[in-house]
Enzyme design. Structure first.
Site, PDB file in Angstrom:
ATOM      1  N   HIS A  66       0.826  -1.207   0.000  1.00 54.69           N
ATOM      2  CA  HIS A  66       0.000   0.000   0.000  1.00 54.69           C
ATOM      3  C   HIS A  66       0.864   1.263   0.000  1.00 54.69           C
ATOM      4  O   HIS A  66       2.005   1.259   0.471  1.00 54.69           O
ATOM      5  CB  HIS A  66      -0.932   0.014   1.217  1.00 54.69           C
ATOM      6  CG  HIS A  66      -0.208   0.045   2.532  1.00 54.69           C
ATOM      7  ND1 HIS A  66       0.349   1.195   3.064  1.00 54.69           N
ATOM      8  CD2 HIS A  66       0.060  -0.939   3.418  1.00 54.69           C
ATOM      9  CE1 HIS A  66       0.903   0.925   4.217  1.00 54.69           C
ATOM     10  NE2 HIS A  66       0.761  -0.371   4.460  1.00 54.69           N
ATOM     11  N   GLU A 102      -1.636  -6.717   7.542  1.00 48.02           N
ATOM     12  CA  GLU A 102      -0.291  -6.475   8.054  1.00 48.02           C
ATOM     13  C   GLU A 102      -0.032  -7.352   9.278  1.00 48.02           C
ATOM     14  O   GLU A 102      -0.972  -7.840   9.927  1.00 48.02           O
ATOM     15  CB  GLU A 102      -0.153  -4.984   8.414  1.00 48.02           C
ATOM     16  CG  GLU A 102       1.162  -4.570   9.069  1.00 48.02           C
ATOM     17  CD  GLU A 102       2.381  -4.845   8.202  1.00 48.02           C
ATOM     18  OE1 GLU A 102       2.660  -6.038   7.956  1.00 48.02           O
ATOM     19  OE2 GLU A 102       3.056  -3.889   7.800  1.00 48.02           O
TER      20      GLU A 102
END
Length: 227
Positions: free
Chosen positions: A8, A86
């Site tokens: 990202h 994550e």
């Protein structure tokens, strides 16, 4: 066969140097620009996708959407999964990395951030920011929701999704985009590249830069490069 990873774009907490993990943080203005530039670069280089995989965290979903929009592929199906989230940084989430290093020492923080098998301090399940209280994980058994992870545990979380969804998609001939996070992508890279537990500590994946893997019929890496 080719596979494209993209971490990202820069998040608001990346910009502030805070531990993020499973906390749902938006992209910064720079991160939005990085995602748009990545989409344009993929289009310029002729990359087309049949399916995209991303996490259930806003910064990765937004990056995936922008990349596909900027490459004129917003119609491509997306599959969102918590397994691509994550790494969960436990009680470190929300803390300033520099201040944490001053408190615990640079080496301890480096180990927490980069080692393969050292867990961070775990977050209490009744903490206001615990994933146990987040409805996007309400369908999961309580014992599956992490309170803190190292890279080893992150790989154990990500790998079943690789084997059940991503790898079969590639082997079926689909052109795959994975828009995820620094550590979930490091975990996948460790698996497909055969990186050792020691060497993975040195692997960094920058925000917003498409990483291309050329793979053989056994999904072994022939070549990798950033666009």
């Amino acid at each position: 066969m080719e596979l494209v990873f993209i971490r990202h774009g820069q998040s608001e907490w990346n910009a502030k140097n805070l531990f993020t993990g499973w906390r749902d943080v938006k992209l910064s203005e720079q991160g939005l620009a990085e995602a748009a530039a990545a989409g344009k670069k993929l289009k310029e280089n002729g990359y087309e996708f049949d399916i995209a995989f991303t996490s259930v965290l806003t910064r990765a979903i937004k990056t995936c959407n922008i990349v596909l929009e900027e490459s004129d592929q917003l119609f491509v199906p997306q599959i969102k999964t918590w397994r691509l989230n994550e790494r969960h940084y436990g009680r470190l989430q929300g803390l300033d990395k520099k201040q944490t290093a001053e408190q615990y020492g640079d080496e301890q923080v480096r180990i927490w951030r980069r080692s393969y098998d050292t867990l961070p301090p775990l977050l209490d399940k009744d903490d206001e920011f615990s994933a146990h209280k987040d409805r996007r994980y309400a369908h999961l058994p309580a014992d599956v929701i992490p309170d803190g992870e190292n890279l080893q545990v992150t790989l154990e979380r990500v790998l079943p999704f690789w084997e059940d969804q991503i790898a079969p998609a590639i082997l079926s001939g689909k052109r795959v985009l994975v828009a995820a996070h620094g550590n979930s992508l490091r975990a996948l890279a460790k698996h497909i590249e055969g990186i050792s537990d020691e060497d993975i500590m040195g692997l960094e994946i920058p925000t917003g830069q498409p990483l291309v893997y050329k793979l053989d019929d056994n999904l072994k890496v022939i070549e990798k490069f950033y666009l």
